[in-house]
Design a protein around this motif. Structure first.
Motif, PDB file in Angstrom:
ATOM      1  N   PRO A 131       0.786  -1.234   0.000  1.00 38.00           N
ATOM      2  CA  PRO A 131       0.000   0.000   0.000  1.00 38.00           C
ATOM      3  C   PRO A 131       0.821   1.289   0.000  1.00 38.00           C
ATOM      4  CG  PRO A 131       0.127  -0.875   2.214  1.00 38.00           C
ATOM      5  CD  PRO A 131       0.860  -1.847   1.346  1.00 38.00           C
ATOM      6  N   PHE A 132       2.145   1.197  -0.122  1.00 41.33           N
ATOM      7  CA  PHE A 132       2.978   2.399  -0.073  1.00 41.33           C
ATOM      8  C   PHE A 132       3.812   2.520  -1.341  1.00 41.33           C
ATOM      9  CE2 PHE A 132       2.302   1.099   4.337  1.00 41.33           C
ATOM     10  CZ  PHE A 132       1.836   2.283   4.897  1.00 41.33           C
ATOM     11  N   ASN A 133       4.128   3.763  -1.684  1.00 34.59           N
ATOM     12  CA  ASN A 133       4.976   4.042  -2.828  1.00 34.59           C
ATOM     13  C   ASN A 133       6.211   4.816  -2.383  1.00 34.59           C
ATOM     14  OD1 ASN A 133       3.186   2.967  -4.889  1.00 34.59           O
ATOM     15  ND2 ASN A 133       1.885   4.757  -4.489  1.00 34.59           N
ATOM     16  N   ARG A 134       7.298   4.618  -3.105  1.00 40.85           N
ATOM     17  CA  ARG A 134       8.528   5.346  -2.811  1.00 40.85           C
ATOM     18  C   ARG A 134       8.460   6.751  -3.396  1.00 40.85           C
ATOM     19  NH1 ARG A 134      14.120   3.048  -4.032  1.00 40.85           N
ATOM     20  NH2 ARG A 134      14.597   4.448  -2.296  1.00 40.85           N
ATOM     21  N   ALA A 135       9.072   7.680  -2.685  1.00 39.05           N
ATOM     22  CA  ALA A 135       9.246   9.013  -3.222  1.00 39.05           C
ATOM     23  C   ALA A 135      10.352   8.981  -4.276  1.00 39.05           C
ATOM     24  CB  ALA A 135       9.594   9.983  -2.106  1.00 39.05           C
ATOM     25  N   GLU A 136      10.540  10.085  -4.966  1.00 38.93           N
ATOM     26  CA  GLU A 136      11.617  10.179  -5.949  1.00 38.93           C
ATOM     27  C   GLU A 136      12.958   9.902  -5.286  1.00 38.93           C
ATOM     28  OE1 GLU A 136      13.472  13.498  -9.050  1.00 38.93           O
ATOM     29  OE2 GLU A 136      11.585  13.869  -7.994  1.00 38.93           O
ATOM     30  N   ALA A 137      13.840   9.188  -5.975  1.00 37.68           N
ATOM     31  CA  ALA A 137      15.127   8.802  -5.408  1.00 37.68           C
ATOM     32  C   ALA A 137      15.912  10.017  -4.924  1.00 37.68           C
ATOM     33  CB  ALA A 137      15.938   8.025  -6.429  1.00 37.68           C
ATOM     34  N   SER A 138      16.439   9.906  -3.708  1.00 36.59           N
ATOM     35  CA  SER A 138      17.167  11.024  -3.098  1.00 36.59           C
ATOM     36  C   SER A 138      18.659  10.979  -3.391  1.00 36.59           C
ATOM     37  CB  SER A 138      16.976  10.988  -1.578  1.00 36.59           C
ATOM     38  OG  SER A 138      17.644   9.856  -1.021  1.00 36.59           O
ATOM     39  N   GLY A 139      19.146   9.797  -3.792  1.00 37.28           N
ATOM     40  CA  GLY A 139      20.581   9.650  -3.998  1.00 37.28           C
ATOM     41  C   GLY A 139      21.345   9.382  -2.714  1.00 37.28           C
ATOM     42  N   LYS A 140      20.646   9.267  -1.605  1.00 31.55           N
ATOM     43  CA  LYS A 140      21.272   8.995  -0.319  1.00 31.55           C
ATOM     44  C   LYS A 140      21.163   7.512   0.017  1.00 31.55           C
ATOM     45  CE  LYS A 140      22.027  13.401   0.484  1.00 31.55           C
ATOM     46  NZ  LYS A 140      23.408  13.966   0.509  1.00 31.55           N
ATOM     47  N   LYS A 141      22.159   7.042   0.800  1.00 31.72           N
ATOM     48  CA  LYS A 141      22.207   5.634   1.158  1.00 31.72           C
ATOM     49  C   LYS A 141      22.454   5.510   2.656  1.00 31.72           C
ATOM     50  CE  LYS A 141      24.019   1.343  -0.815  1.00 31.72           C
ATOM     51  NZ  LYS A 141      24.952   0.775  -1.830  1.00 31.72           N
ATOM     52  N   ILE A 142      21.598   4.720   3.318  1.00 33.90           N
ATOM     53  CA  ILE A 142      21.666   4.577   4.774  1.00 33.90           C
ATOM     54  C   ILE A 142      21.935   3.130   5.124  1.00 33.90           C
ATOM     55  CG2 ILE A 142      20.398   4.826   6.951  1.00 33.90           C
ATOM     56  CD1 ILE A 142      19.187   6.756   3.975  1.00 33.90           C
ATOM     57  N   ALA A 143      22.780   2.925   6.126  1.00 38.09           N
ATOM     58  CA  ALA A 143      23.038   1.588   6.654  1.00 38.09           C
ATOM     59  C   ALA A 143      22.188   1.371   7.896  1.00 38.09           C
ATOM     60  CB  ALA A 143      24.512   1.419   7.004  1.00 38.09           C
ATOM     61  N   VAL A 144      21.503   0.242   7.946  1.00 37.18           N
ATOM     62  CA  VAL A 144      20.713  -0.158   9.114  1.00 37.18           C
ATOM     63  C   VAL A 144      21.316  -1.444   9.656  1.00 37.18           C
ATOM     64  CG1 VAL A 144      18.468  -0.999   9.911  1.00 37.18           C
ATOM     65  CG2 VAL A 144      18.585   0.963   8.364  1.00 37.18           C
ATOM     66  N   VAL A 145      21.706  -1.436  10.916  1.00 30.43           N
ATOM     67  CA  VAL A 145      22.301  -2.620  11.541  1.00 30.43           C
ATOM     68  C   VAL A 145      21.213  -3.341  12.330  1.00 30.43           C
ATOM     69  CG1 VAL A 145      24.077  -3.503  13.088  1.00 30.43           C
ATOM     70  CG2 VAL A 145      24.526  -1.463  11.698  1.00 30.43           C
ATOM     71  N   GLY A 146      20.828  -4.523  11.866  1.00 29.91           N
ATOM     72  CA  GLY A 146      19.797  -5.297  12.540  1.00 29.91           C
ATOM     73  C   GLY A 146      18.495  -5.307  11.773  1.00 29.91           C
ATOM     74  N   ALA A 147      18.015  -6.508  11.423  1.00 29.03           N
ATOM     75  CA  ALA A 147      16.765  -6.649  10.678  1.00 29.03           C
ATOM     76  C   ALA A 147      15.639  -7.104  11.588  1.00 29.03           C
ATOM     77  CB  ALA A 147      16.942  -7.623   9.520  1.00 29.03           C
ATOM     78  N   GLY A 148      15.595  -6.531  12.794  1.00 34.16           N
ATOM     79  CA  GLY A 148      14.475  -6.763  13.700  1.00 34.16           C
ATOM     80  C   GLY A 148      13.428  -5.682  13.508  1.00 34.16           C
ATOM     81  N   PRO A 149      12.455  -5.604  14.414  1.00 33.37           N
ATOM     82  CA  PRO A 149      11.380  -4.618  14.260  1.00 33.37           C
ATOM     83  C   PRO A 149      11.863  -3.174  14.144  1.00 33.37           C
ATOM     84  CG  PRO A 149      10.740  -6.276  15.851  1.00 33.37           C
ATOM     85  CD  PRO A 149      12.173  -6.558  15.506  1.00 33.37           C
ATOM     86  N   ALA A 150      12.850  -2.773  14.929  1.00 37.79           N
ATOM     87  CA  ALA A 150      13.342  -1.393  14.856  1.00 37.79           C
ATOM     88  C   ALA A 150      14.004  -1.136  13.510  1.00 37.79           C
ATOM     89  CB  ALA A 150      14.314  -1.114  16.000  1.00 37.79           C
ATOM     90  N   GLY A 151      14.893  -2.036  13.095  1.00 36.74           N
ATOM     91  CA  GLY A 151      15.608  -1.846  11.843  1.00 36.74           C
ATOM     92  C   GLY A 151      14.704  -1.890  10.631  1.00 36.74           C
ATOM     93  N   LEU A 152      13.767  -2.835  10.606  1.00 36.11           N
ATOM     94  CA  LEU A 152      12.861  -2.948   9.460  1.00 36.11           C
ATOM     95  C   LEU A 152      11.917  -1.749   9.380  1.00 36.11           C
ATOM     96  CD1 LEU A 152      12.041  -6.754   9.663  1.00 36.11           C
ATOM     97  CD2 LEU A 152      13.402  -5.610   7.889  1.00 36.11           C
TER      98      LEU A 152
END
Length: 449
Positions: A131-152
């Motif tokens: 049900p969600f769409n991405r905004a226009e690409a920002s060119g920024k890249k973020i690292a998320v450590v951990g694929a649990g509820p907070a990270g996801l």
């Protein structure tokens, strides 16, 4: 005395395992959902909204269910909590939104908000449409450590804003505690995996498994290679009892056994003791106690050092354990783990009480409980953060957790954190989701200047 441990697999008939680990809260059908939704008063300034850590507009989504607008109801939920499906299953709603329900003042029976939330989110996920769409690409890249509820949660919200996200997860599967740490009967049928797949459908999120902070990369590496960093790796350590005999065979960390059970393809193959002792008073203690009982243990005793009101497990969870045949003994603390030929045989406990200053103290009177298996469930701790390479500044800590502000930003300007690894978060899935959401919004403002 016979000191031979009685630990065996396959204690139950084959059919019993499927029944014992089936969905503990069967979902509502359409008729039941409409009836339950009709009980809502649709309060203005509803207290249930205030009680929800993610701020879901509960009256709004229930009203939509009552008019058969189930997709709209799910949208209301997921706008605030992208893991609304998991939270509908594992949230202690009895002490959050449902405790605040005004129906309690009249009937002592709140609207079943959790089941209604599940009804809506499950229906939308079953449609197979994100049900969600991405905004226009920002060119920024973020690292998320951990694929649990907070990270996801953080990753999804960042992807919505058009950023690219790389999630680095230490375990072979994403999902965190929803995948590895929640009782199997609460989140059955591989729901945790399906919810991760649903979150990733927005695009712009890459998950790299078997990648651990301090082993495969450092915080300095991430700060160098990414525009921002979110730390959501939870708490990987387990508190020790600090008693002699803790290394005896038959003494286990509850979280490890729960993870093994959650990943098992054949529950009948899991060995369980005939006599099980659980030490602790939280949700993990309840989960391991009930699950060993449902695996076929005959005698399961949970021992907690204080009274029932002091247990972090809710009254509902405590009652659920007792209904499932678990004995709960309060006001006792472990003093000795005894064994024979290298294996646990029994645990010696000392009765406890509060002294005149309200501090816990032992009475000097002791008793023992025979055990084939003992599970430690006295809490988890955050593993020490590795020193950052390259002379990078260290994160400011609050006790053993990462110190963050209200936006979940750490002492380093390009590093945010949330979930169990921060000092301000509650030990709840829904609180971790909120941390990730708050951090993502803050990161987006930071990146856009």
């Amino acid at each position: 005395m016979d000191n031979q441990p009685d630990i065996a697999a396959g204690r139950l008939p084959d059919s019993a395992y499927a029944e014992n680990f089936d969905d503990v809260h069967p979902p509502l059908d359409r008729k039941a959902a409409l009836v339950e939704a009709s009980r809502c008063y649709f309060c203005y300034d509803a207290p249930c909204i205030e009680a929800c850590p993610t701020g879901i507009d509960i009256p709004s989504f229930i009203r939509k269910i009552s008019t058969d607008n189930v997709r709209g109801a799910a949208q209301d939920i997921l706008d605030e909590n992208i893991m609304g499906g998991a939270c509908a299953r594992v949230c202690p709603t009895e002490v959050l939104c449902q405790e605040a329900c005004v129906r309690n003042t009249q009937e002592h029976k709140p609207v079943q908000i959790g089941l209604l939330q599940r009804y809506a989110t499950d229906a939308l996920m079953d449609e197979g449409v994100h049900p969600f769409n991405r905004a226009e690409a920002s060119g920024k890249k973020i690292a998320v450590v951990g694929a649990g509820p907070a990270g996801l949660s953080c990753a999804h919200r960042l992807a919505m804003h058009g950023h690219d996200v790389v999630v680095l997860e230490a375990k072979p599967k994403a999902g965190g505690l929803n995948e590895y740490g929640i009782a199997a009967y609460k989140v059955p049928d591989e729901f945790a995996r399906r919810e991760v797949d649903f979150i990733l459908e927005i695009g712009g999120i890459e998950i790299r498994n078997d990648q651990a902070l301090g082993q495969n990369f450092s915080l300095a590496d991430l700060r160098r290679d990414y525009d921002a960093v979110f730390l959501g790796m939870g708490q990987g350590g387990v508190r020790a009892l600090g008693l002699e005999g803790e290394d005896l065979d038959g003494v286990y960390n509850a979280v490890d056994f729960i993870a093994e059970l959650r990943q098992s393809d054949d529950l009948k193959s899991l060995p369980v003791g005939r006599k099980v002792v659980v030490i602790g008073g939280g949700n993990t203690a309840i989960d391991i106690a009930v699950q060993t009982k449902r695996l076929g243990a005959e005698d399961v005793t949970l021992v907690y050092r204080r009274g029932a009101d002091a247990m972090s497990a809710t009254g509902h969870e405590q009652e659920f354990a007792q209904v499932n045949g678990v004995k709960i003994k309060h006001w006792a603390q472990p003093r000795e783990l005894r064994g024979a030929r290298g294996r646990i045989t029994d645990v010696v406990f000392e009765y406890t009480q509060l002294d005149g200053n309200g501090r816990l103290s032992g009475t000097g009177d002791a008793f023992s409980i025979a055990a084939d298996m003992v599970f430690k469930a006295i809490g988890q701790t955050m593993l020490p953060l590795p020193q950052a390479n390259g002379g990078s500044e260290l994160l400011e800590m609050d006790c053993a957790c990462i110190a963050v502000n209200d936006e979940r930003q750490s002492s380093l300007p390009d590093v945010w954190a949330g979930g169990d690894c921060v000092s301000v978060s509650e030990d709840l899935t829904v609180a971790a989701v909120q941390d990730g959401k708050l951090a993502a919004e803050s990161i987006n403002r930071y990146l856009r200047g």
